[in-house]
Design a protein around this motif. Sequence first.
Motif, PDB file in Angstrom:
ATOM      1  N   THR A 103       0.850  -1.190   0.000  1.00 28.03           N
ATOM      2  CA  THR A 103       0.000   0.000   0.000  1.00 28.03           C
ATOM      3  C   THR A 103       0.882   1.236   0.000  1.00 28.03           C
ATOM      4  O   THR A 103       1.785   1.356   0.832  1.00 28.03           O
ATOM      5  N   HIS A 104       0.615   2.112  -0.932  1.00 24.23           N
ATOM      6  CA  HIS A 104       1.304   3.397  -0.983  1.00 24.23           C
ATOM      7  C   HIS A 104       0.358   4.440  -0.420  1.00 24.23           C
ATOM      8  O   HIS A 104      -0.689   4.720  -1.007  1.00 24.23           O
ATOM      9  N   VAL A 105       0.702   4.986   0.732  1.00 25.26           N
ATOM     10  CA  VAL A 105      -0.134   6.001   1.372  1.00 25.26           C
ATOM     11  C   VAL A 105       0.458   7.368   1.069  1.00 25.26           C
ATOM     12  O   VAL A 105       1.647   7.594   1.294  1.00 25.26           O
ATOM     13  N   VAL A 106      -0.374   8.243   0.553  1.00 19.46           N
ATOM     14  CA  VAL A 106       0.096   9.580   0.208  1.00 19.46           C
ATOM     15  C   VAL A 106      -0.091  10.526   1.394  1.00 19.46           C
ATOM     16  O   VAL A 106      -0.939  10.296   2.251  1.00 19.46           O
ATOM     17  N   ASN A 107       0.686  11.573   1.379  1.00 21.59           N
ATOM     18  CA  ASN A 107       0.513  12.642   2.346  1.00 21.59           C
ATOM     19  C   ASN A 107      -0.740  13.399   1.924  1.00 21.59           C
ATOM     20  O   ASN A 107      -0.752  14.050   0.887  1.00 21.59           O
ATOM     21  N   ASN A 108      -1.793  13.320   2.729  1.00 22.99           N
ATOM     22  CA  ASN A 108      -3.087  13.858   2.330  1.00 22.99           C
ATOM     23  C   ASN A 108      -3.051  15.355   2.063  1.00 22.99           C
ATOM     24  O   ASN A 108      -3.621  15.818   1.080  1.00 22.99           O
ATOM     25  N   SER A 109      -2.395  16.130   2.905  1.00 19.44           N
ATOM     26  CA  SER A 109      -2.382  17.582   2.693  1.00 19.44           C
ATOM     27  C   SER A 109      -1.604  17.921   1.423  1.00 19.44           C
ATOM     28  O   SER A 109      -1.981  18.826   0.680  1.00 19.44           O
ATOM     29  N   GLU A 110      -0.537  17.159   1.140  1.00 24.92           N
ATOM     30  CA  GLU A 110       0.228  17.378  -0.090  1.00 24.92           C
ATOM     31  C   GLU A 110      -0.613  17.020  -1.318  1.00 24.92           C
ATOM     32  O   GLU A 110      -0.646  17.756  -2.304  1.00 24.92           O
ATOM     33  N   ALA A 111      -1.301  15.911  -1.258  1.00 29.04           N
ATOM     34  CA  ALA A 111      -2.160  15.478  -2.367  1.00 29.04           C
ATOM     35  C   ALA A 111      -3.283  16.491  -2.601  1.00 29.04           C
ATOM     36  O   ALA A 111      -3.588  16.835  -3.738  1.00 29.04           O
ATOM     37  N   ASP A 112      -3.876  16.971  -1.514  1.00 24.93           N
ATOM     38  CA  ASP A 112      -4.939  17.974  -1.650  1.00 24.93           C
ATOM     39  C   ASP A 112      -4.418  19.239  -2.317  1.00 24.93           C
ATOM     40  O   ASP A 112      -5.105  19.846  -3.149  1.00 24.93           O
ATOM     41  N   SER A 113      -3.217  19.647  -1.968  1.00 25.57           N
ATOM     42  CA  SER A 113      -2.620  20.831  -2.589  1.00 25.57           C
ATOM     43  C   SER A 113      -2.412  20.629  -4.079  1.00 25.57           C
ATOM     44  O   SER A 113      -2.660  21.538  -4.873  1.00 25.57           O
ATOM     45  N   ILE A 114      -1.990  19.447  -4.453  1.00 27.04           N
ATOM     46  CA  ILE A 114      -1.794  19.144  -5.883  1.00 27.04           C
ATOM     47  C   ILE A 114      -3.128  19.181  -6.598  1.00 27.04           C
ATOM     48  O   ILE A 114      -3.252  19.787  -7.671  1.00 27.04           O
TER      49      ILE A 114
END
Length: 146
Positions: free
Chosen positions: A130-141
């Motif tokens: 499982t690759h978990v993304v940094n949620n705040s970073e993903a939201d910014s993108i």
Amino acid sequence: MQNLNNHHNSQVCSKCIYDEFTPSITFNSDGVCNYCLMIEQLVEEYGTGMQKGQDIFNDILKKIKHDGRNKKYDCVIGVSGGTDSSYMLHKIKEWGLRPLAVHYDNTWNSAIASQNIAIMLTELDIDLYTHVVNNSEADSIFKAFF
């Protein structure tokens, strides 16, 4: 929204249900739409539903197994916890492959999707990465695209 009454007298494909209001549709002289013609071409080329297609598919499976010999996994499959990826997990095992399941976790998973992934992989004895993304970073993108 288009008025449904306009569809009553519209040209409809002689093989399917698409009509002249379908985006980018064209019809040949027999009234067959370009989408049906495309499917016919793909069926002919790849042998879908015929022995030719089964032979092509079997050759692909043999190559995957050959290339994956002496390795822990011979293929990778993306899983979401939904119906399609769950079904493909069953098929991959049925075909005798040794998959590594991969899940991209953007932290928006539903509880049922996570539960489905766990149940499927446990029952089929398939490993998961499982690759978990940094949620705040993903939201910014994502926001940057809007």
